[in-house]
Scaffold this motif. Sequence first.
Motif, PDB file in Angstrom:
ATOM      1  N   UNK A 116       9.265   1.738   5.195  1.00  0.00           N
ATOM      2  CA  UNK A 116       9.184   3.221   5.323  1.00  0.00           C
ATOM      3  C   UNK A 116       9.048   3.346   6.780  1.00  0.00           C
ATOM      4  N   UNK A 117       8.459   2.562   7.646  1.00  0.00           N
ATOM      5  CA  UNK A 117       8.339   2.837   9.166  1.00  0.00           C
ATOM      6  C   UNK A 117       6.967   3.433   9.189  1.00  0.00           C
ATOM      7  N   UNK A 118       6.229   3.798   8.016  1.00  0.00           N
ATOM      8  CA  UNK A 118       4.793   4.424   8.154  1.00  0.00           C
ATOM      9  C   UNK A 118       3.815   3.605   7.556  1.00  0.00           C
ATOM     10  N   UNK A 119       2.801   3.165   8.242  1.00  0.00           N
ATOM     11  CA  UNK A 119       1.805   2.386   7.459  1.00  0.00           C
ATOM     12  C   UNK A 119       0.827   3.127   6.326  1.00  0.00           C
ATOM     13  N   UNK A 120       0.879   4.492   6.509  1.00  0.00           N
ATOM     14  CA  UNK A 120       0.111   5.281   5.606  1.00  0.00           C
ATOM     15  C   UNK A 120       1.253   6.124   4.836  1.00  0.00           C
ATOM     16  N   UNK A 121       1.759   5.932   3.557  1.00  0.00           N
ATOM     17  CA  UNK A 121       2.659   6.821   2.725  1.00  0.00           C
ATOM     18  C   UNK A 121       2.184   7.038   1.315  1.00  0.00           C
ATOM     19  N   UNK A 122       2.674   7.905   0.944  1.00  0.00           N
ATOM     20  CA  UNK A 122       2.420   7.936  -0.392  1.00  0.00           C
ATOM     21  C   UNK A 122       3.326   9.379  -0.874  1.00  0.00           C
ATOM     22  N   UNK A 123       3.922   8.882  -2.153  1.00  0.00           N
ATOM     23  CA  UNK A 123       4.829  10.102  -2.788  1.00  0.00           C
ATOM     24  C   UNK A 123       4.197  11.429  -3.242  1.00  0.00           C
ATOM     25  N   UNK A 124       2.834  11.406  -3.172  1.00  0.00           N
ATOM     26  CA  UNK A 124       2.059  12.455  -3.599  1.00  0.00           C
ATOM     27  C   UNK A 124       2.230  13.505  -2.415  1.00  0.00           C
ATOM     28  N   UNK A 177      15.926  -0.035  11.765  1.00  0.00           N
ATOM     29  CA  UNK A 177      15.457  -0.306  13.222  1.00  0.00           C
ATOM     30  C   UNK A 177      14.360  -1.209  13.086  1.00  0.00           C
ATOM     31  N   UNK A 178      13.108  -0.593  12.352  1.00  0.00           N
ATOM     32  CA  UNK A 178      11.816  -1.032  12.374  1.00  0.00           C
ATOM     33  C   UNK A 178      12.042  -2.287  11.488  1.00  0.00           C
ATOM     34  N   UNK A 200      10.865   8.640  10.262  1.00  0.00           N
ATOM     35  CA  UNK A 200      11.688   7.418   9.550  1.00  0.00           C
ATOM     36  C   UNK A 200      11.587   7.442   8.222  1.00  0.00           C
ATOM     37  N   UNK A 201      10.743   8.340   7.605  1.00  0.00           N
ATOM     38  CA  UNK A 201      10.758   8.603   6.014  1.00  0.00           C
ATOM     39  C   UNK A 201      12.085   9.274   5.642  1.00  0.00           C
ATOM     40  N   UNK A 202      12.685  10.008   6.594  1.00  0.00           N
ATOM     41  CA  UNK A 202      13.970  10.625   5.963  1.00  0.00           C
ATOM     42  C   UNK A 202      15.090   9.981   6.675  1.00  0.00           C
ATOM     43  N   UNK A 203      15.251   8.797   7.219  1.00  0.00           N
ATOM     44  CA  UNK A 203      16.255   8.121   8.015  1.00  0.00           C
ATOM     45  C   UNK A 203      16.360   6.652   7.489  1.00  0.00           C
ATOM     46  N   UNK A 204      17.335   6.286   6.890  1.00  0.00           N
ATOM     47  CA  UNK A 204      17.561   4.884   6.502  1.00  0.00           C
ATOM     48  C   UNK A 204      17.867   4.131   8.003  1.00  0.00           C
ATOM     49  N   UNK A 205      18.412   4.806   8.959  1.00  0.00           N
ATOM     50  CA  UNK A 205      18.660   4.129   9.891  1.00  0.00           C
ATOM     51  C   UNK A 205      17.411   3.870  10.807  1.00  0.00           C
ATOM     52  N   UNK A 206      16.672   4.755  10.732  1.00  0.00           N
ATOM     53  CA  UNK A 206      15.338   4.492  11.559  1.00  0.00           C
ATOM     54  C   UNK A 206      14.567   3.267  10.805  1.00  0.00           C
ATOM     55  N   UNK A 207      14.513   3.241   9.409  1.00  0.00           N
ATOM     56  CA  UNK A 207      13.677   2.343   8.765  1.00  0.00           C
ATOM     57  C   UNK A 207      14.365   0.928   8.931  1.00  0.00           C
TER      58      UNK A 207
END
Lengths: 302, 171, 670
Positions: free
Chosen positions: B121-129, B155-156, B146-153
């Motif tokens: 996701x590009x984020x070390x900390x993430x939860x659906x909640x 790149x990561x 990046x959570x809302x960008x497939x392109x950014x993900x």
Amino acid sequence: MDKCGMYLGCNIPFKAPDIEQSFYKVFPALGIEVVDMEGATCCPAWGTAPSFDVDTWLAVSGRNITIAEQKNVDIMTGCNSCFGVLSEARHMINHDPERKKTVDRNLGLINRKFQGTSEIYHVSHVLYKNIGVDKIKENITHPLTDLKIAVQPGCHILWPSEVMAVKEKNSFFPTILKELCQALGADVPHYSKLNACCGMGAMRSTDQVRSLGLVKDKLISMQEEIAPDMIVTTCSSCYLQFDGAQKILREKGEIDFQIPVFYYTQLLALCMGFDPKQVAAISETPRDAIIQKIQGATRLVN
Amino acid sequence: MAAINLTKMDKKEVIQKVIENGGTGITKCIQCNACASVCPVAKAGFPLYGRLLFRKLQTGHFEEIIEDSSSWACQACNRCTEICPRDAKPFEMVFAFRRMQANELAISTSAFTPLMNLHATGHAVYSEASKDLRVSVGLSPEPVTSISSEEAQQEMRTLLDNSPMGELGIF
Amino acid sequence: MAKVGVYVCHCGSNIGGVVDVEDVCKHAETLSDVVVSRQNLFMCSDPGQEIIRQDINNGLVDKVVVAACTPRTHEPIFRKVLEGEGLNKYLFEMANIRDQDSWVHANDKAGATAKAKQIVASAVAKARNLQPLEDKYVDVTKAALVIGGGVAGIFAALDLANMGNKVYLVEKEPSIGGVMAQLDKTFPTNDCSACILTPVMVDAGTHPNIELLTYSEIDSVEGYIGNFDVKIRRKQAYVDWEKCTGCGACADACPAKTPDAFNAGLNNRGAAYIHFPQAVPKKAVIDMTHCINCGGRKIGSEPKISKKTGNPILAPCEKACPAGAINRSVAVDEGGRIMDVKVGAIVVATGYKVMEKENFKNLAPDSPNVLTALQLERLISATGPTGGQFLRPGDGKKPHTISFLSCVGSRDERHHTHCSRVCCMYMIKQAKLLKEKYPDLEIYMHFMDVRTPGKDFDEYYTGAIDMGINIIRGRVGGIDTLPEGNLRVMGYDSDLAANIEIDADLVVLATAIELQDDIKPFAQKLSLTLDGSGFFKELHPKLKPVDTPVEGIFLAGCCQGPKDIPDTVAQAKGAAASAAVPLSQGRVRINPTISEVNQEKCSGCGICEPLCPYAAISMIENVAGHPRARIEMTQCKGCGVCTTACPSTAIQLYGYTEDQIMAQICALTA
């Protein structure tokens, strides 16, 4: 400065979005446009790339910085860890030509180039240096008269001071957050463990018991020495630790008090009259009572 | 514990590894202990903190301490670096040791989740909640990161897959 | 045809361990005019010198090349050999194949050997062209200047004066005494510092050969060994010292307040003050930067007249002075006055200062209960701000627990990398004195390691342990400030291998010894250099410990490096003895390797004049009335700047003539 790239990190948008909301409320009201950093990733957190490979760390941090560079803005972080990771990365890229070459090569893979034009600031720096305590004083409608605050500046905003764009006069006895809280009308006495670590971050995930030992030490220093009405921090990690750990420590019977915890801009937003349901809605340690007190009719000025 | 025969330790090799991993101050440390005196890892009671870790490394210990998780409790607070009288940058030595451990995959299993999150996701900390939480305070379900960008993900992932981390098989 | 002898030294293994001396010797034999080439393990030894002596004596050689170490230390030794055998001593050339070869190319033996051959060839090429030179002599002014009136300056002045020399003792403060006068007791004997120093101060103050120039600073130093012209600025005291009796009435009357530097800032003094009770000379001064000009009594202004009494309204200091030494109506030069003196030798004994606690941000510098060790010294001194009562500055409470921190600013790359050398011992002294007087005190001493290399020092230290003083090995990283002025010292006990905390009432920092902030411009005035740690650099760390690169200027005391009182006194006496050498010889030799202008070739363009760093060149008129450059031989140091700059090649530097240097270049590029 009239605008700044808002670097959110991870904890704020996903664990404490009310802090994020407070940024959007207070900064425009105080004359700073908050610019979105679309596609920004994790800084990367200390326990990830920095713990594996320096060049990968610099590439990921470098990528985040290029997002601000493309928008021609400086970066403002709300999380101390992000501030530390990005500041150290930027310093290393700028001061080590070999590392810079590797960063250029790595960022070349994703068609980006690190320019070094964007500076890294922390939310507290923008509040203190660019907005200033006087303007904050002018803009609050609910001053904190007769309320006592224990401040928690956090570590990564203090050391290593060498890499930071804005420095405390004495990083071992920091005063920026203290002055920001005093601007809200609160009493901000010194307590002895002011610059001690809260135990969050890597330590919390490595060994919860030992991590809680540190935050307990700090809480007791605060409670015994100054008995504050609230704890105020400008670090999202410290915020989560103080807010979450008190509940656990109380359940374990290790402390018999609880102190509400705020991220500074949450408190500032409350003092400016913003809706607590948006800017200070999520917490483990209850803070309804103190919020009511702050926004109570008797306190309102103007 | 039996006596350590220092003549049989791989001092040069370990010191070289620490330097390669960013701990360039390892030979400067004079064991004055200033770092330990203010180190949260030491104060919290972890066994292998600052000066002791550096002494172990200086004397060629690596295999003997590779499984110790103390280094992963380092907060990167950098207070040690701020006060080290030899400008040895103790924090960087702790992290160099971490990197030496990580590259042998001597890390706790709990460290893998943030890494996998980062890759995904590009984020070390993430939860659906978080979506509901965000909406409850008047924000969009996802931030503009990046959570809302497939392109950014993507790149990561390119950066991570092409790094030495990619070769460890953790993603 | 010159007959050049080449002598190659092994310097033990210094050269021989790297350079193939045999090969170099053989190569030397192939060079033009070389008649003999020999080697020895130590050419500077007596047998080594004897080889050269015999070759000269036998008429074998008339020019000598020694390939060895540095001419800085060894050239005089070999020149003496030539002189002893009746050969002009300037027919000698030294090839440095150690410092410039074997030491720097220790890992490349073949390369070092090849380079040695080149260096020797170059020296031989020069030696072939050497010409005899004659030493010149000038008379010496039989007087000395001692700069700094601390214990070092006082002892240097007394020894020089006792040898019959006139001595000017210059001190920037109103009294001599220096830092030693601020100390309570001295290690390892615990004698009272004032008790042993005061009589010596009085000796210096009353010595017929010593002219005490306190409250004075060096304005400029010109000239050279034997004949220095010194301008001394006698600072304006605003008190007539001819009349002042040192009664202190003006100081008592003065309402102004400024931190008292003698008490390390622990209390305030007035603008009118006497330096300290045992001051020599005991004279008052008015520190005009802190004077508040009571009653509008600016210096040089007419007093207002009281409407009530019709009398002039005087400032309290004027009114209080029973000797009539203060008259603010008289306009005096605030810059003081310049005094010109001529001396033959100078001893620099400008002392040191300790770092202020404000430099150490992690050690709670803002707390009044964090002191520097010098402040503690004043706090426990009978002449200190509390009259020797041990009460902490924050609130006047008697401390129960004290932490001493060593190496504060010393052995620290962010401040000073040097060891300040006396801190371990003076901290132990302070701890012992306090523990003796107040046995209930809890004392903790945090050391990186304890350094006690001196006579009776370690016994002194173990005595402290016997008394129950806690010695902890481990540097302190931080101090938290607790409520009510107390301090939490965050330390580490290496022996326990554990973090420790001390709740202290008082913390004492052994801050580093360093030179004063304005030492660089002062050093420039004397053409002296500072070493890597910022102290004055001696000419040679072992063999010329009191000499400087400037002949006739010597060093004594802490200005040359941190040291304790016995070492300071020993060095002061050494510097005095060295300074007395030219004074007692009555004349000094002028090195003939200096420049001279050929008046026939000089065009009078004047390019050389401003280039000379020693102001040795002046433009004069020749008989035809044309301008010509002239070099004052006593001022020329032979640097060669004028020689290279002269467009008419009219200036010759003896010992480095054009043909000599061209020959060297040809040899090096052959």
